[in-house]
Design an enzyme around this catalytic site. Sequence first.
Site, mmCIF file in Angstrom:
data_model
loop_
_atom_site.group_PDB
_atom_site.id
_atom_site.type_symbol
_atom_site.label_atom_id
_atom_site.label_comp_id
_atom_site.label_asym_id
_atom_site.label_seq_id
_atom_site.Cartn_x
_atom_site.Cartn_y
_atom_site.Cartn_z
ATOM 1 N N ASP A 75 -40.394 11.033 43.890
ATOM 2 C CA ASP A 75 -39.411 9.838 44.264
ATOM 3 C C ASP A 75 -38.855 11.052 43.593
ATOM 4 O O ASP A 75 -37.902 11.866 43.010
ATOM 5 C CB ASP A 75 -39.691 8.498 43.946
ATOM 6 C CG ASP A 75 -40.094 8.299 42.887
ATOM 7 O OD1 ASP A 75 -40.159 9.772 41.669
ATOM 8 O OD2 ASP A 75 -40.531 7.375 42.341
ATOM 9 N N CYS A 100 -35.245 7.022 35.543
ATOM 10 C CA CYS A 100 -36.046 6.742 35.742
ATOM 11 C C CYS A 100 -37.022 7.905 35.085
ATOM 12 O O CYS A 100 -38.436 7.154 35.463
ATOM 13 C CB CYS A 100 -36.284 5.406 36.609
ATOM 14 S SG CYS A 100 -38.249 4.712 36.320
ATOM 15 N N HIS A 102 -37.280 10.178 37.439
ATOM 16 C CA HIS A 102 -37.661 10.466 38.633
ATOM 17 C C HIS A 102 -37.216 12.687 38.667
ATOM 18 O O HIS A 102 -37.607 13.309 39.687
ATOM 19 C CB HIS A 102 -36.617 10.325 39.994
ATOM 20 C CG HIS A 102 -37.162 8.771 40.121
ATOM 21 N ND1 HIS A 102 -37.166 7.918 41.137
ATOM 22 C CD2 HIS A 102 -38.527 7.597 39.444
ATOM 23 C CE1 HIS A 102 -37.080 6.905 41.213
ATOM 24 N NE2 HIS A 102 -37.672 6.675 39.847
ATOM 25 N N GLU A 134 -35.915 3.050 44.027
ATOM 26 C CA GLU A 134 -35.560 1.864 42.994
ATOM 27 C C GLU A 134 -35.049 0.742 43.296
ATOM 28 O O GLU A 134 -35.097 -0.208 43.396
ATOM 29 C CB GLU A 134 -34.375 2.876 41.978
ATOM 30 C CG GLU A 134 -34.825 3.659 41.146
ATOM 31 C CD GLU A 134 -35.318 4.104 39.787
ATOM 32 O OE1 GLU A 134 -35.435 2.343 39.954
ATOM 33 O OE2 GLU A 134 -36.313 4.409 39.797
ATOM 34 N N HIS A 161 -46.250 8.883 37.527
ATOM 35 C CA HIS A 161 -44.377 7.781 37.497
ATOM 36 C C HIS A 161 -45.067 8.442 35.769
ATOM 37 O O HIS A 161 -46.113 8.380 34.926
ATOM 38 C CB HIS A 161 -44.415 6.967 37.503
ATOM 39 C CG HIS A 161 -42.871 6.155 36.994
ATOM 40 N ND1 HIS A 161 -42.705 6.036 36.039
ATOM 41 C CD2 HIS A 161 -42.622 5.082 38.390
ATOM 42 C CE1 HIS A 161 -41.379 5.117 36.208
ATOM 43 N NE2 HIS A 161 -40.724 4.822 37.426
ATOM 44 N N HIS A 355 -35.160 3.456 32.346
ATOM 45 C CA HIS A 355 -34.462 2.662 32.816
ATOM 46 C C HIS A 355 -33.702 2.355 32.186
ATOM 47 O O HIS A 355 -32.591 1.628 31.724
ATOM 48 C CB HIS A 355 -34.239 1.402 33.666
ATOM 49 C CG HIS A 355 -35.364 0.795 34.398
ATOM 50 N ND1 HIS A 355 -35.335 0.255 35.923
ATOM 51 C CD2 HIS A 355 -35.526 1.595 35.370
ATOM 52 C CE1 HIS A 355 -35.323 0.488 36.478
ATOM 53 N NE2 HIS A 355 -36.636 2.007 36.299
#
Length: 383
Positions: A75, A100, A102, A134, A161, A355
């Site tokens: 992502d 996050c 990415h 997101e 992730h 986050h």
Amino acid sequence: MTVLNEEELIKIRRHLHEIPELALEETETHQYLLEVIKKFKQDNLEINVPAELPTAIMVLIKGSNPQRTIGYRTDIDALPVSEKTNLPYSSKHEGVMHACGHDIHMTVALGLLNYFSENQTQDNLLFFFQPAEESKSGGKLAYEKGIFHGKWKPDEFYGLHDNPDLPAGAIGCREGTLFAGTTEVNIDLIGKGGHAAFPQEANDTVVAAASLIMQIQTVISRSIDPIQSGVITLGKVEAGTIRNVIAGHTRIEGTIRGLTQKMILKIDQRLKDLCKGIARSYNMEVNIELNQGGYWPVENNPKLTKRFISYMKNNPKVEFIETKPAMTGEDFGYLLAKFPGTMFWLGVEDDSQLHSATLTPDEKSIWRGIEVIKGFLIDRMEN
């Protein structure tokens, strides 16, 4: 032609960190990714920018004797978070940050793509740089717009992730659900406002909402198998304007989290039933809106995930950790409902959580992650 080393990958990651962009607005990120990819050896590469999803990138590595097409997704979007890391490569886009991780995801994908551009695989490899994870359900958009077709359709899909709670470079995974599915809940109760001294002339939505909220709290405890897990949180209630006026409208907003799509649909139905019951009991209009989009549970394919975990456990170079399900959402779940595959964690070891405005992943995780995932993909093609 460019062969990337660890130092160059860290530079790429830091540049990506400086240019975070929100869902479906990833134009600068998209341009930079293309610039990097076009420097790789192109002999077996084919690049596709789908017109239906213009900030996405698909890169096909043609195998020497393909039996399947293995998909790998990363992502590329960021969050509306104001960075507070004070790093020299902090976000240059005010109010937006790769909070996050990415930027880590993309860099690992680029490292893998770079390696396999130099070392032709047996099977085809499809790299999917996905916008809008997101928000706005980028995975679902990609599927519904039909970009996975013909040679651009994977037979199986993998994705990672990052996880600040795991050591840098460690791999975490589990059979079953890795991430919960999420659904936004909006409920409007519409009655009749009036003077506080004359309740018989009004229809009080606050009283009805209180009853509904208490009934909703029984859904998980009485409608869901206790050995499974689900969450309903009603985080916002708005009603009324002043203390001596009965509110003719109340709005409730919340979220559902569930470990299987079947469970989420059951919770959805119970909420609809309760709203109908409140409407009849209190003689008012009750409207419920449930928005899930592409944020389905990340339900790992049993066969492929067993194979993935077995490889990681039996590789002495891998620090493998079996993890518990996370109640956070991830839109890769939608794609795993359409294609068999596995999502896993890559440890990035940090005190700050995902986050967070202070998230600072350990960059050693990039090279370690590439080496481990590269090994797994090679093993997958040979077995």
